[in-house]
Design a protein around this motif. Structure first.
Motif, mmCIF file in Angstrom:
data_model
loop_
_atom_site.group_PDB
_atom_site.id
_atom_site.type_symbol
_atom_site.label_atom_id
_atom_site.label_comp_id
_atom_site.label_asym_id
_atom_site.label_seq_id
_atom_site.Cartn_x
_atom_site.Cartn_y
_atom_site.Cartn_z
ATOM 1 N N PRO A 135 40.215 37.379 50.798
ATOM 2 C CA PRO A 135 38.752 37.413 50.907
ATOM 3 C C PRO A 135 38.058 36.981 49.614
ATOM 4 O O PRO A 135 37.066 36.251 49.650
ATOM 5 C CB PRO A 135 38.434 38.890 51.204
ATOM 6 C CG PRO A 135 39.727 39.547 51.527
ATOM 7 C CD PRO A 135 40.843 38.657 51.097
ATOM 8 N N GLN A 136 38.618 37.415 48.452
ATOM 9 C CA GLN A 136 37.972 37.057 47.181
ATOM 10 C C GLN A 136 38.099 35.563 46.893
ATOM 11 O O GLN A 136 37.167 34.941 46.385
ATOM 12 C CB GLN A 136 38.545 37.870 46.031
ATOM 13 C CG GLN A 136 37.974 39.277 46.000
ATOM 14 C CD GLN A 136 38.272 39.995 44.693
ATOM 15 O OE1 GLN A 136 38.554 39.378 43.691
ATOM 16 N NE2 GLN A 136 38.199 41.311 44.714
ATOM 17 N N ALA A 137 39.238 34.985 47.246
ATOM 18 C CA ALA A 137 39.423 33.547 47.041
ATOM 19 C C ALA A 137 38.409 32.778 47.893
ATOM 20 O O ALA A 137 37.805 31.795 47.435
ATOM 21 C CB ALA A 137 40.855 33.140 47.411
ATOM 22 N N ALA A 138 38.186 33.251 49.124
ATOM 23 C CA ALA A 138 37.215 32.602 50.020
ATOM 24 C C ALA A 138 35.804 32.732 49.441
ATOM 25 O O ALA A 138 35.008 31.791 49.486
ATOM 26 C CB ALA A 138 37.280 33.221 51.409
ATOM 27 N N GLN A 139 35.512 33.913 48.873
ATOM 28 C CA GLN A 139 34.181 34.125 48.284
ATOM 29 C C GLN A 139 33.973 33.203 47.082
ATOM 30 O O GLN A 139 32.900 32.635 46.901
ATOM 31 C CB GLN A 139 34.014 35.591 47.871
ATOM 32 C CG GLN A 139 33.805 36.524 49.057
ATOM 33 C CD GLN A 139 33.797 37.992 48.635
ATOM 34 O OE1 GLN A 139 33.853 38.328 47.455
ATOM 35 N NE2 GLN A 139 33.735 38.883 49.611
ATOM 36 N N LEU A 140 35.037 33.062 46.273
ATOM 37 C CA LEU A 140 34.916 32.195 45.091
ATOM 38 C C LEU A 140 34.667 30.751 45.531
ATOM 39 O O LEU A 140 33.838 30.040 44.953
ATOM 40 C CB LEU A 140 36.192 32.285 44.230
ATOM 41 C CG LEU A 140 36.157 31.486 42.923
ATOM 42 C CD1 LEU A 140 34.986 31.923 42.040
ATOM 43 C CD2 LEU A 140 37.467 31.644 42.145
ATOM 44 N N GLU A 160 26.541 35.140 52.381
ATOM 45 C CA GLU A 160 27.930 35.325 52.848
ATOM 46 C C GLU A 160 28.821 36.037 51.816
ATOM 47 O O GLU A 160 29.904 36.504 52.155
ATOM 48 C CB GLU A 160 28.546 33.990 53.275
ATOM 49 C CG GLU A 160 28.657 32.975 52.155
ATOM 50 C CD GLU A 160 28.835 31.553 52.677
ATOM 51 O OE1 GLU A 160 30.002 31.150 52.859
ATOM 52 O OE2 GLU A 160 27.818 30.859 52.889
ATOM 53 N N VAL A 161 28.361 36.100 50.563
ATOM 54 C CA VAL A 161 29.114 36.885 49.572
ATOM 55 C C VAL A 161 28.352 38.202 49.365
ATOM 56 O O VAL A 161 27.244 38.196 48.836
ATOM 57 C CB VAL A 161 29.272 36.135 48.236
ATOM 58 C CG1 VAL A 161 30.006 36.997 47.212
ATOM 59 C CG2 VAL A 161 30.014 34.826 48.455
ATOM 60 N N PRO A 166 33.181 42.262 43.986
ATOM 61 C CA PRO A 166 33.578 42.331 42.567
ATOM 62 C C PRO A 166 33.536 40.964 41.877
ATOM 63 O O PRO A 166 33.667 40.866 40.663
ATOM 64 C CB PRO A 166 35.023 42.864 42.618
ATOM 65 C CG PRO A 166 35.477 42.682 44.023
ATOM 66 C CD PRO A 166 34.268 42.641 44.903
ATOM 67 N N LEU A 167 33.320 39.897 42.645
ATOM 68 C CA LEU A 167 33.243 38.575 42.019
ATOM 69 C C LEU A 167 31.932 38.361 41.280
ATOM 70 O O LEU A 167 31.888 37.631 40.292
ATOM 71 C CB LEU A 167 33.372 37.479 43.093
ATOM 72 C CG LEU A 167 34.796 36.987 43.363
ATOM 73 C CD1 LEU A 167 34.773 35.912 44.405
ATOM 74 C CD2 LEU A 167 35.449 36.459 42.085
ATOM 75 N N PRO A 169 30.057 40.164 39.193
ATOM 76 C CA PRO A 169 30.036 40.398 37.732
ATOM 77 C C PRO A 169 30.839 39.353 36.952
ATOM 78 O O PRO A 169 30.589 39.130 35.773
ATOM 79 C CB PRO A 169 30.685 41.785 37.584
ATOM 80 C CG PRO A 169 30.595 42.412 38.931
ATOM 81 C CD PRO A 169 30.571 41.305 39.935
ATOM 82 N N ARG A 170 31.784 38.684 37.615
ATOM 83 C CA ARG A 170 32.604 37.688 36.906
ATOM 84 C C ARG A 170 31.891 36.343 36.789
ATOM 85 O O ARG A 170 32.259 35.510 35.962
ATOM 86 C CB ARG A 170 33.932 37.479 37.638
ATOM 87 C CG ARG A 170 34.745 38.757 37.726
ATOM 88 C CD ARG A 170 36.107 38.506 38.315
ATOM 89 N NE ARG A 170 36.944 37.715 37.417
ATOM 90 C CZ ARG A 170 38.240 37.892 37.261
ATOM 91 N NH1 ARG A 170 38.857 38.850 37.909
ATOM 92 N NH2 ARG A 170 38.930 37.114 36.451
ATOM 93 N N VAL A 171 30.895 36.109 37.672
ATOM 94 C CA VAL A 171 30.227 34.796 37.651
ATOM 95 C C VAL A 171 28.734 34.917 37.296
ATOM 96 O O VAL A 171 27.952 34.006 37.527
ATOM 97 C CB VAL A 171 30.404 34.046 38.998
ATOM 98 C CG1 VAL A 171 31.872 33.753 39.258
ATOM 99 C CG2 VAL A 171 29.790 34.814 40.159
ATOM 100 N N THR A 172 28.347 36.091 36.769
ATOM 101 C CA THR A 172 26.989 36.248 36.237
ATOM 102 C C THR A 172 27.140 36.726 34.793
ATOM 103 O O THR A 172 28.203 37.206 34.409
ATOM 104 C CB THR A 172 26.186 37.292 37.043
ATOM 105 O OG1 THR A 172 26.946 38.497 37.124
ATOM 106 C CG2 THR A 172 25.873 36.800 38.446
ATOM 107 N N SER A 173 26.064 36.613 34.021
ATOM 108 C CA SER A 173 26.185 36.990 32.609
ATOM 109 C C SER A 173 25.487 38.315 32.342
ATOM 110 O O SER A 173 24.706 38.794 33.160
ATOM 111 C CB SER A 173 25.563 35.903 31.726
ATOM 112 O OG SER A 173 24.163 35.865 31.946
#
Length: 649
Positions: A135-140, A160-161, A166-167, A169-173
């Protein structure tokens, strides 16, 4: 801006029966209350005054402040309590008002940086190629595809995400890990673009979190955007006292320190010899965090700092943490010249070290020091005891008009409690009742014979009293609880006793629960804190609102305890001077879920027997809209008996 004659510059007249809104907007009903508020807001902006305006549900307060704001030709900041209302204001209400007024002013929407995609962090996450589950790979993949087409990078666009993925926080600053002008993606940065647009706009829509982060100069790094405004309009202003407390606080969390440690290691990858230098101290810091969290296990979930510091193992753990963070900061200083990332990590370590020292060492009279622990971490805080002083100073710096509005700011007709918390000295005030006909549309039922709210079987007894009401209304109810424990207990009991679909907070995201509740037609929704406000279900899907207890703040809140002690030392009765007014405003919010438009009808069930047995109960009842009250179940069934089962109640 189109030239107006004098009458067209009168906000009240524009919203009146002969104005353009009545002519051009279908379903627009002119309301005297809305016109009175528009006039007061216009006056406050022109005269640069402070205004508190309570406008009951259905007043149409959004238009009542947007019209004078756009007419003023001044730079205006409108701040809301929630991102949902912020989006509604910007994408729905503002375009309509601008179209009717024919104005050309530039408007902008600005959110906190966590709402915008960070191209640098996305690039890093993709490069790392971590082992994400399916699911996380699809969200990324979805985020990457969206990043190529989005203009604003506002994560609200990508439904859709899920918001809790948990993705994100990894793609925002965060203010800490943003590289600023040093960033290779700076020219395309969504945060920078949004801020630039806000700088150039005449009217900017923000939310309270962002407003206070900026005005309290909490490192959001754009103190230059909000100053220069001639007026600040705070909608949902009843949330301001609590939010201001968070923003004038200093805090350090286990999560911030863990992120710091991980980012320090991540920076080592391109720098020769760095890993050999940093691996051991970083692991020591992470180990100290784990040890400290373990030592805190026997403590209550939250409490005053002194309680925590009195335990020898916790005191020692804190001391070790401070020492290890200081040592790591020194090592990072030696690497700061070697990469942009290291310079950033060093700066963060220094700031966190200072805060940690302030919280652990200081014993100032001005601050309440306290802790909160979570299943995997903890936060330490220093919160100012009195918010009136920093808020007053902040307003004086702006030299602007300040307009505070909400449906719930007064207690039994008085604004004293709200004004005192915010340090508003001698404000203009306006109280407008809801245009809804509560005498005809609503009934307040106070069930007889309920035990003291501390009784062990209180929730069971509440449900016994409420079930006949639900039978009469065929479900279609909100049950609002003051604690999650009562909510869970009620959900267990109801599952065995009712046939209507149950929607329980925590089993799905809030917006999804509300959507399903609306569609079910006969649902029963059980909610705690976050369902007491900002929830709008008009029409027959919601015909009953049940409130189990008076919403007094949790007695284990260390900041509240310190405030109450301070009031007592000033000769003010803390219960009547603080706890009752705060709870009365919260009760008004919960009760406000019931009647949302002129066609709604419904019953408000207030279960707490203290409303009748205690003197202060009168204050709560006097704060509610004027609806008939009864202690007879027969009146409730008669209220719903006017219509066939399942029809519009």
């Amino acid at each position: 801006m189109i030239d107006h004659d004098d009458s067209a510059d009168d906000a009240a007249a524009l919203l009146g029966p002969d104005g353009p809104f009545a002519r051009e907007l279908p379903n627009f009903a002119p309301r005297a209350e809305q016109q009175a508020m528009a006039q007061a807001v216009q006056h406050a902006i022109t005269e640069c005054e402070t205004l508190i305006a309570e406008a009951g549900t259905g007043t149409g307060k959004t238009y009542a402040y947007l019209v004078p704001a756009l007419l003023s030709n001044q730079r205006v900041i409108v701040s809301t309590g929630t991102k949902a209302l912020q989006d509604q204001l910007y994408f729905r209400d503002l375009p309509r008002v601008k179209a009717v007024l024919g104005t050309r002013q530039k408007t902008a929407l600005l959110k906190g940086r966590a709402n915008y995609l960070c191209l640098y962090r996305l690039d890093q996450t993709v490069r790392e190629g971590a082992n994400f589950d399916k699911p996380q790979a699809a969200q990324l993949a979805a985020i990457r595809a969206w990043s190529a087409r989005t203009r604003h990078g506002d994560r609200m666009e990508l439904a859709e995400v899920p918001e809790e993925s948990p993705l994100w926080p990894r793609v925002t600053s965060t203010p800490e890990n943003c590289l600023g002008v040093e960033c290779p993606f700076y020219d395309d940065c969504h945060v920078v673009k949004a801020r630039r647009e806000a700088l150039e706009a005449d009217l900017v829509v923000v939310n309270h979190h962002l407003l206070f982060a900026d005005l309290a100069l909490k490192q959001e790094g754009f103190g230059e955007i909000l100053p220069g405004a001639q007026a600040f309009i705070l909608d949902e202003a009843h949330q301001v006292p609590e939010l201001a407390g968070q923003f004038f606080s200093q805090s350090v969390s286990a999560r911030q320190l863990t992120d710091l440690a991980q980012d320090a290691l991540r920076e080592c990858s391109g720098v020769t010899g760095a890993i050999g230098l940093l691996l051991e101290p970083v692991e020591a810091l992470q180990d100290a965090l784990r040890q400290l969290r373990l030592a805190m296990e026997p403590l209550p979930v939250r409490g005053p700092f002194q309680l925590m510091d009195a335990r020898a193992d916790v005191h020692e753990g804190l001391h070790d943490l401070c020492e290890l963070l200081a040592a790591l900061t020194d090592l990072l200083a030696s690497q700061a010249e070697r990469s942009r990332g290291f310079a950033n990590v060093h700066e963060r370590a220094a700031v966190l070290g200072e805060r940690l020292e302030r919280i652990t060492e200081s014993a100032g009279e001005q601050d309440v020091r306290w802790y909160e622990r979570f299943p995997r971490g903890f936060v330490l805080y220093a919160t100012p005891l009195d918010l009136a002083a920093p808020l007053r100073a902040m307003r004086e710096r702006t030299q602007a008009a300040w307009i505070h509005t909400s449906a719930t700011l007064s207690v039994a007709g008085s604004f004293e409690h709200f004004a005192r918390q915010l340090g508003l000295d001698d404000p203009q005030t306006l109280r407008l009742d809801s245009p809804f006909d509560y005498a005809r549309q609503a009934l307040c039922y106070l069930p007889a014979g309920l035990p003291d709210p501390n009784a062990r079987d209180y929730t069971e007894r509440v449900l016994d009293a409420v079930l006949p009401v639900l039978e009469a209304s065929h479900g279609r109810a909100f049950l609002l609880f003051t604690s999650h424990r009562a909510l869970r207990r009620a959900a267990e009991l109801l599952a065995e006793r009712v046939s209507w679909p149950l929607f329980v907070q925590g089993t799905a995201p809030r917006h999804q629960l509300l959507e399903e509740f609306r569609h079910s037609g006969h649902g029963v929704l059980l909610g705690a804190a976050s369902f007491w406000e900002g929830v709008d279900v008009a029409g027959e899907a919601l015909s009953v609102v049940v409130i189990d207890k008076l919403p007094f703040a949790a007695p284990d809140d260390p900041v509240l305890q310190a405030r109450l002690e301070a009031l007592e030392s000033q000769g003010i009765n803390p219960f009547m001077g603080w706890q009752v007014p705060t709870a009365a405003i919260a009760l008004k919010q919960g009760a406000g879920r019931l009647i949302r438009d002129v066609h709604d009808r419904g019953v408000l069930v207030l279960c707490d027997p203290r409303l009748s047995s205690k003197g202060y109960g009168k204050l709560f009842l006097a704060s509610l809209p004027p609806m008939p009250r009864t202690r007879e179940l027969g009146d409730v069934t008669a209220f719903f008996g006017n219509t066939p089962a399942g029809g519009q109640a």
